[in-house]
Design a protein around this motif. Structure first.
Motif, PDB file in Angstrom:
ATOM      1  N   GLU A 211       0.814  -1.215   0.000  1.00 17.15           N
ATOM      2  CA  GLU A 211       0.000   0.000   0.000  1.00 17.15           C
ATOM      3  C   GLU A 211       0.853   1.274   0.000  1.00 17.15           C
ATOM      4  OE1 GLU A 211      -2.985   0.042  -0.638  1.00 17.15           O
ATOM      5  OE2 GLU A 211      -4.029  -1.700   0.164  1.00 17.15           O
ATOM      6  N   GLY A 212       1.759   1.359  -0.973  1.00 17.09           N
ATOM      7  CA  GLY A 212       2.546   2.577  -1.130  1.00 17.09           C
ATOM      8  C   GLY A 212       3.679   2.735  -0.132  1.00 17.09           C
ATOM      9  N   LYS A 213       4.171   1.627   0.420  1.00 17.70           N
ATOM     10  CA  LYS A 213       5.287   1.688   1.373  1.00 17.70           C
ATOM     11  C   LYS A 213       6.235   0.515   1.142  1.00 17.70           C
ATOM     12  CE  LYS A 213       2.347   3.710   4.996  1.00 17.70           C
ATOM     13  NZ  LYS A 213       1.063   3.505   4.267  1.00 17.70           N
ATOM     14  N   VAL A 214       7.525   0.795   1.145  1.00 17.14           N
ATOM     15  CA  VAL A 214       8.553  -0.242   1.185  1.00 17.14           C
ATOM     16  C   VAL A 214       8.947  -0.399   2.653  1.00 17.14           C
ATOM     17  CG1 VAL A 214      10.838  -0.978   0.417  1.00 17.14           C
ATOM     18  CG2 VAL A 214       9.396   0.397  -1.109  1.00 17.14           C
ATOM     19  N   ILE A 215       8.690  -1.567   3.226  1.00 18.75           N
ATOM     20  CA  ILE A 215       8.967  -1.797   4.637  1.00 18.75           C
ATOM     21  C   ILE A 215      10.350  -2.443   4.769  1.00 18.75           C
ATOM     22  CG2 ILE A 215       8.150  -2.819   6.786  1.00 18.75           C
ATOM     23  CD1 ILE A 215       6.177  -0.857   5.535  1.00 18.75           C
ATOM     24  N   THR A 216      11.199  -1.805   5.559  1.00 20.76           N
ATOM     25  CA  THR A 216      12.557  -2.303   5.751  1.00 20.76           C
ATOM     26  C   THR A 216      12.911  -2.213   7.232  1.00 20.76           C
ATOM     27  OG1 THR A 216      14.842  -2.124   4.947  1.00 20.76           O
ATOM     28  CG2 THR A 216      13.630  -0.063   5.268  1.00 20.76           C
ATOM     29  N   GLY A 217      14.137  -2.627   7.575  1.00 23.03           N
ATOM     30  CA  GLY A 217      14.514  -2.680   8.982  1.00 23.03           C
ATOM     31  C   GLY A 217      15.968  -2.336   9.210  1.00 23.03           C
ATOM     32  N   SER A 218      16.585  -3.034  10.162  1.00 20.75           N
ATOM     33  CA  SER A 218      17.916  -2.639  10.620  1.00 20.75           C
ATOM     34  C   SER A 218      18.719  -3.874  10.981  1.00 20.75           C
ATOM     35  CB  SER A 218      17.802  -1.734  11.849  1.00 20.75           C
ATOM     36  OG  SER A 218      16.927  -2.327  12.814  1.00 20.75           O
ATOM     37  N   GLU A 222      25.398  -6.255  16.561  1.00 22.65           N
ATOM     38  CA  GLU A 222      26.710  -6.602  17.114  1.00 22.65           C
ATOM     39  C   GLU A 222      27.601  -5.379  17.292  1.00 22.65           C
ATOM     40  OE1 GLU A 222      24.747  -9.808  14.977  1.00 22.65           O
ATOM     41  OE2 GLU A 222      25.396  -7.819  14.344  1.00 22.65           O
ATOM     42  N   TYR A 223      27.193  -4.243  16.704  1.00 21.41           N
ATOM     43  CA  TYR A 223      27.994  -3.019  16.780  1.00 21.41           C
ATOM     44  C   TYR A 223      27.345  -1.947  17.647  1.00 21.41           C
ATOM     45  CZ  TYR A 223      30.576  -5.257  13.043  1.00 21.41           C
ATOM     46  OH  TYR A 223      31.325  -6.156  12.318  1.00 21.41           O
ATOM     47  N   GLY A 224      26.321  -2.319  18.415  1.00 13.99           N
ATOM     48  CA  GLY A 224      25.725  -1.380  19.345  1.00 13.99           C
ATOM     49  C   GLY A 224      24.881  -0.308  18.703  1.00 13.99           C
ATOM     50  N   VAL A 225      24.238  -0.622  17.576  1.00 16.68           N
ATOM     51  CA  VAL A 225      23.305   0.327  16.971  1.00 16.68           C
ATOM     52  C   VAL A 225      21.969   0.235  17.712  1.00 16.68           C
ATOM     53  CG1 VAL A 225      24.449   0.066  14.742  1.00 16.68           C
ATOM     54  CG2 VAL A 225      22.421  -1.321  15.259  1.00 16.68           C
ATOM     55  N   SER A 226      21.030   1.055  17.319  1.00 21.36           N
ATOM     56  CA  SER A 226      19.680   1.013  17.869  1.00 21.36           C
ATOM     57  C   SER A 226      18.721   0.615  16.756  1.00 21.36           C
ATOM     58  CB  SER A 226      19.289   2.374  18.444  1.00 21.36           C
ATOM     59  OG  SER A 226      17.986   2.337  18.970  1.00 21.36           O
ATOM     60  N   GLY A 227      17.963  -0.464  16.973  1.00 19.52           N
ATOM     61  CA  GLY A 227      17.144  -1.037  15.918  1.00 19.52           C
ATOM     62  C   GLY A 227      15.950  -0.191  15.533  1.00 19.52           C
ATOM     63  N   PHE A 228      15.414  -0.451  14.335  1.00 18.72           N
ATOM     64  CA  PHE A 228      14.238   0.273  13.857  1.00 18.72           C
ATOM     65  C   PHE A 228      13.543  -0.525  12.768  1.00 18.72           C
ATOM     66  CE2 PHE A 228      17.781   1.720  11.183  1.00 18.72           C
ATOM     67  CZ  PHE A 228      17.264   1.523   9.908  1.00 18.72           C
ATOM     68  N   VAL A 229      12.301  -0.156  12.507  1.00 20.12           N
ATOM     69  CA  VAL A 229      11.548  -0.537  11.316  1.00 20.12           C
ATOM     70  C   VAL A 229      11.175   0.757  10.624  1.00 20.12           C
ATOM     71  CG1 VAL A 229       9.537  -1.744  10.400  1.00 20.12           C
ATOM     72  CG2 VAL A 229      10.640  -2.581  12.494  1.00 20.12           C
ATOM     73  N   ALA A 230      11.299   0.804   9.290  1.00 24.06           N
ATOM     74  CA  ALA A 230      11.024   2.042   8.553  1.00 24.06           C
ATOM     75  C   ALA A 230      10.205   1.753   7.306  1.00 24.06           C
ATOM     76  CB  ALA A 230      12.332   2.738   8.170  1.00 24.06           C
ATOM     77  N   ALA A 231       9.464   2.760   6.870  1.00 21.81           N
ATOM     78  CA  ALA A 231       8.677   2.689   5.638  1.00 21.81           C
ATOM     79  C   ALA A 231       9.146   3.775   4.689  1.00 21.81           C
ATOM     80  CB  ALA A 231       7.190   2.861   5.934  1.00 21.81           C
ATOM     81  N   GLY A 237      11.915   6.724  -2.644  1.00 23.15           N
ATOM     82  CA  GLY A 237      12.736   6.320  -1.517  1.00 23.15           C
ATOM     83  C   GLY A 237      12.663   7.221  -0.304  1.00 23.15           C
ATOM     84  N   SER A 238      11.860   8.257  -0.337  1.00 24.98           N
ATOM     85  CA  SER A 238      11.758   9.147   0.824  1.00 24.98           C
ATOM     86  C   SER A 238      11.120   8.408   1.999  1.00 24.98           C
ATOM     87  CB  SER A 238      10.938  10.386   0.469  1.00 24.98           C
ATOM     88  OG  SER A 238       9.640  10.021   0.016  1.00 24.98           O
ATOM     89  N   GLU A 239      11.540   8.773   3.214  1.00 28.90           N
ATOM     90  CA  GLU A 239      11.051   8.075   4.394  1.00 28.90           C
ATOM     91  C   GLU A 239       9.660   8.566   4.782  1.00 28.90           C
ATOM     92  OE1 GLU A 239      12.487   8.060   8.927  1.00 28.90           O
ATOM     93  OE2 GLU A 239      13.895   7.013   7.585  1.00 28.90           O
ATOM     94  N   ILE A 240       8.759   7.640   5.061  1.00 26.43           N
ATOM     95  CA  ILE A 240       7.386   7.947   5.461  1.00 26.43           C
ATOM     96  C   ILE A 240       7.250   7.878   6.977  1.00 26.43           C
ATOM     97  CG2 ILE A 240       4.978   7.214   5.266  1.00 26.43           C
ATOM     98  CD1 ILE A 240       5.706   6.098   2.468  1.00 26.43           C
ATOM     99  N   TRP A 241       7.766   6.815   7.587  1.00 24.79           N
ATOM    100  CA  TRP A 241       7.812   6.735   9.049  1.00 24.79           C
ATOM    101  C   TRP A 241       8.953   5.834   9.480  1.00 24.79           C
ATOM    102  CZ3 TRP A 241       7.435   1.737  10.494  1.00 24.79           C
ATOM    103  CH2 TRP A 241       6.553   0.871   9.838  1.00 24.79           C
ATOM    104  N   ARG A 242       9.328   5.975  10.746  1.00 26.15           N
ATOM    105  CA  ARG A 242      10.372   5.145  11.349  1.00 26.15           C
ATOM    106  C   ARG A 242      10.010   4.919  12.818  1.00 26.15           C
ATOM    107  NH1 ARG A 242      16.728   4.990  10.911  1.00 26.15           N
ATOM    108  NH2 ARG A 242      16.193   5.559   8.779  1.00 26.15           N
ATOM    109  N   THR A 243      10.115   3.668  13.253  1.00 27.25           N
ATOM    110  CA  THR A 243       9.835   3.307  14.639  1.00 27.25           C
ATOM    111  C   THR A 243      11.062   2.661  15.255  1.00 27.25           C
ATOM    112  OG1 THR A 243       7.481   2.955  14.169  1.00 27.25           O
ATOM    113  CG2 THR A 243       8.367   1.953  16.173  1.00 27.25           C
ATOM    114  N   ASN A 244      11.549   3.254  16.334  1.00 29.55           N
ATOM    115  CA  ASN A 244      12.706   2.717  17.027  1.00 29.55           C
ATOM    116  C   ASN A 244      12.286   1.574  17.947  1.00 29.55           C
ATOM    117  OD1 ASN A 244      14.754   2.861  19.489  1.00 29.55           O
ATOM    118  ND2 ASN A 244      15.776   3.614  17.663  1.00 29.55           N
ATOM    119  N   THR A 245      13.120   0.540  18.017  1.00 25.15           N
ATOM    120  CA  THR A 245      12.784  -0.629  18.841  1.00 25.15           C
ATOM    121  C   THR A 245      13.332  -0.536  20.261  1.00 25.15           C
ATOM    122  OG1 THR A 245      14.753  -1.824  18.088  1.00 25.15           O
ATOM    123  CG2 THR A 245      12.720  -2.138  16.823  1.00 25.15           C
TER     124      THR A 245
END
Length: 574
Positions: A211-218, A222-231, A237-245
């Motif tokens: 529905e008009g979104k490419v859903i991707t993640g993180s 192992e390198y101490g990043v902070s996870g997310f899911v993004a659309a 390719g512009s970002e629509i939303w991002r949710t930090n885990t």
């Protein structure tokens, strides 16, 4: 049998890339300065937009297609194609081999867009891709993405496949991006970075489009990043939303800043409700829990989001405050209207490294059933000793699971879920972790089999294929996989068919067809290299054949450097 073209600039660019071992990981050298596309007979590709309706019907309702990583949005990995049956599977023949020409990680799933001819879109490491005539195996275009220098890779140069929408295909990139290609020409349409690869973010899974979104993640826990899911917007390719885990309010102090919880496998999506069920990995650092007190909520389990805006709906954790690296990274399975005996429910099924399958209410995450153990449980959740203490205990399942990333499958005909499981012992130790950007943030380490003291009661089998009833939790059958080698973990997934067959691949090089009800082996074929990928299947009405495709070639970091570069396609006529 098909082979690579002699002069393929994209293949030549990928062949020059070398994966180099560095401290606690890998990087790539000899990378191309710019991405390379090589076109061949691209006029063979039928022009037809892939629509939302086509994706919702993929595999399960429309057997002529396999349009996404898990077959369909619900990740059941099931095709309604029924030409191949238990009675005739012995007649299944090798149709052709595609030599990708790039001996790298082969963990991806070929997707197939129906047409005359059907077109297969296939990826492998390091971000190499092809469009292929799915009837003949002829390569129509090749592509190699130009990753930048300085990549930080924990495990390998993996890529697990495309998403498709309209006239584009979408691939995640090792520098934590998403690239869109014109699916008729193989040329780049856009690229978006989703994270800073210089501090460890990466991307290896197949995205999904809805529905008009490419859903991707993180990736990059192992390198101490902070996870997310993004659309992302599929057009530019512009970002629509991002949710930090790792939201600050759920973590103690500032531990959320490097709390990992990465979503490094393909999410599951239910089109009816608009729910995304994301598989979430370990908290960071992996083994030193002293710097992150509390349950470390939203890690190790299933995180459910709204596809509309990314808002969190519920979470079920399988190992709170985990220090055993028990990621719940495998794709989740969504089944609607499942008969639970007393009532009908929509459910989510999660296989974890903990070696149980969890059946949850899809609306609120409440646990409905935890299965019988899928592997052995020995010294489970024992206290992890400090590096200075001489009391390490080997535990099963180890840090590879149970179920690591290898995706399960579900067959609505048998009502069973099928898992590729690992049963190897590990020893873990912790030490004080200090975060440093661009450095691993393990907080300890582990000893892999066979460099551990064998735990009492271990049966010696590294892996098993297991069938589970998600309603009762009963383990219906289990086929222990024995091997003479010490590194033959199962490292790919399975698929099911309407005729009751379960197909999977083994590290021994065999593709195997099981009777999904009994676990009997009905057919197998030796392909000469480890199978670390998951399969796809489709029916071609123009040929009157059902096909099964599998990528052949190891995940080199885990399987002694054994590599391959083959896509094997089998077929059977009506």
């Amino acid at each position: 049998m098909a082979s690579i073209h002699q002069h393929d600039a994209a293949v030549e660019a990928a062949q020059k890339i070398e994966m180099v071992e560095v401290e606690d990981g890998y990087t790539l050298t000899n990378l191309p300065d710019e991405s390379v596309t090589q076109q061949f007979d691209i006029d063979q590709i039928p022009e037809m937009d892939v629509t939302q309706e086509m994706r919702e019907a993929s595999a399960k309702e429309d057997p002529t297609s396999w349009l996404m990583y898990g077959g369909g949005y619900q990740q059941q990995r099931h095709t309604s194609a029924d030409v191949i049956t238990k009675d005739n599977v012995e007649d299944l023949e090798l149709e052709y081999l595609v030599q990708s020409g790039v001996a790298s990680s082969m963990e991806g799933v070929p997707i197939v867009v129906p047409g005359d001819p059907p077109v297969m879109y296939q990826t492998n490491g390091p971000n190499h891709a092809k469009a292929i005539n799915a009837r003949t195996g002829e390569t129509l275009w090749s592509y190699t993405y130009a990753n930048p220098q300085g990549l930080l890779l924990c495990c390998d140069a993996n890529n697990r496949g495309f998403a498709v929408h309209g006239d584009k295909v979408y691939m995640t990139t090792l520098d934590s991006g998403v690239v869109a290609l014109n699916r008729y020409t193989g040329e780049e349409e856009w690229y978006t970075s989703t994270g800073d690869h210089e501090i460890g973010y990466s991307a290896t899974w197949a995205p999904i489009v809805h529905e008009g979104k490419v859903i991707t993640g993180s990736a990059g826990g192992e390198y101490g990043v902070s996870g997310f899911v993004a659309a992302l917007n599929p057009e530019d390719g512009s970002e629509i939303w991002r949710t930090n885990t790792t939201p600050a309010e759920e973590w103690a102090g500032d531990s959320h800043e490097h709390g990992a919880g990465t979503v490094w496998m393909t999410p599951t999506l239910d089109p009816e409700s608009g729910m995304i069920h994301a598989p979430v990995g370990n908290p960071g650092p992996d083994f030193d829990g002293t710097v992150r007190p509390g349950p470390n909520r939203y890690t190790i389990g299933t995180l459910t989001l709204s596809a509309d805006d990314g808002s969190i709906q519920w979470h079920y954790g399988e190992s709170p405050h985990d220090v055993w690296d028990y990621d719940s990274s495998a794709t989740k399975i969504r089944v609607n209207d499942m008969d639970m005996g007393d009532e009908t429910r929509d459910v989510v099924i999660s296989p974890g490294k903990t070696a149980w399958a969890y059946t949850m209410d899809a609306n609120n995450g409440r646990l409905l059933e935890r299965s019988q153990e899928t592997t052995q449980h020995i010294n489970m959740w024992k206290m992890v000793p400090h590096v200075d203490e001489d009391r390490r205990v080997a535990f099963v399942p180890g840090a590879h699971g149970g179920n690591d990333w290898q995706p399960p499958s579900y067959n609505p005909e048998t009502g069973l879920v099928y898992f590729n499981q690992n049963n190897a012992p590990h020893e873990i130790f912790w030490e004080e972790a200090t975060y440093e950007a661009g450095q691993t943030y393990w907080g300890g380490g582990l000893n892999d089999w066979p460099d551990v003291t064998e735990p009492q009661g271990w049966n010696g089998n590294l892996s098993a294929i297991v069938a589970v009833d998600p309603v009762s939790g009963e383990r219906v059958w289990r086929d222990w996989i024995s091997s003479d080698t010490t590194s033959d973990y199962l490292w790919g997934g399975s698929i099911t068919t309407a005729s009751g067959i379960t197909f999977t691949g083994l590290q021994t090089g065999n593709i195997v067809a099981y009777d999904g009800e009994t676990g009997d082996r009905l057919w197998q074929f030796q392909l000469g290299a480890p199978i670390c990928s998951s399969l796809s299947s489709w029916y071609d009405p123009g040929e009157g054949k059902q096909y099964v495709a599998v990528q052949v070639g190891g995940s080199g970091w885990l399987h002694g450097g054994r590599r391959g570069s083959t896509v094997a396609v089998f077929g059977l006529s009506e």
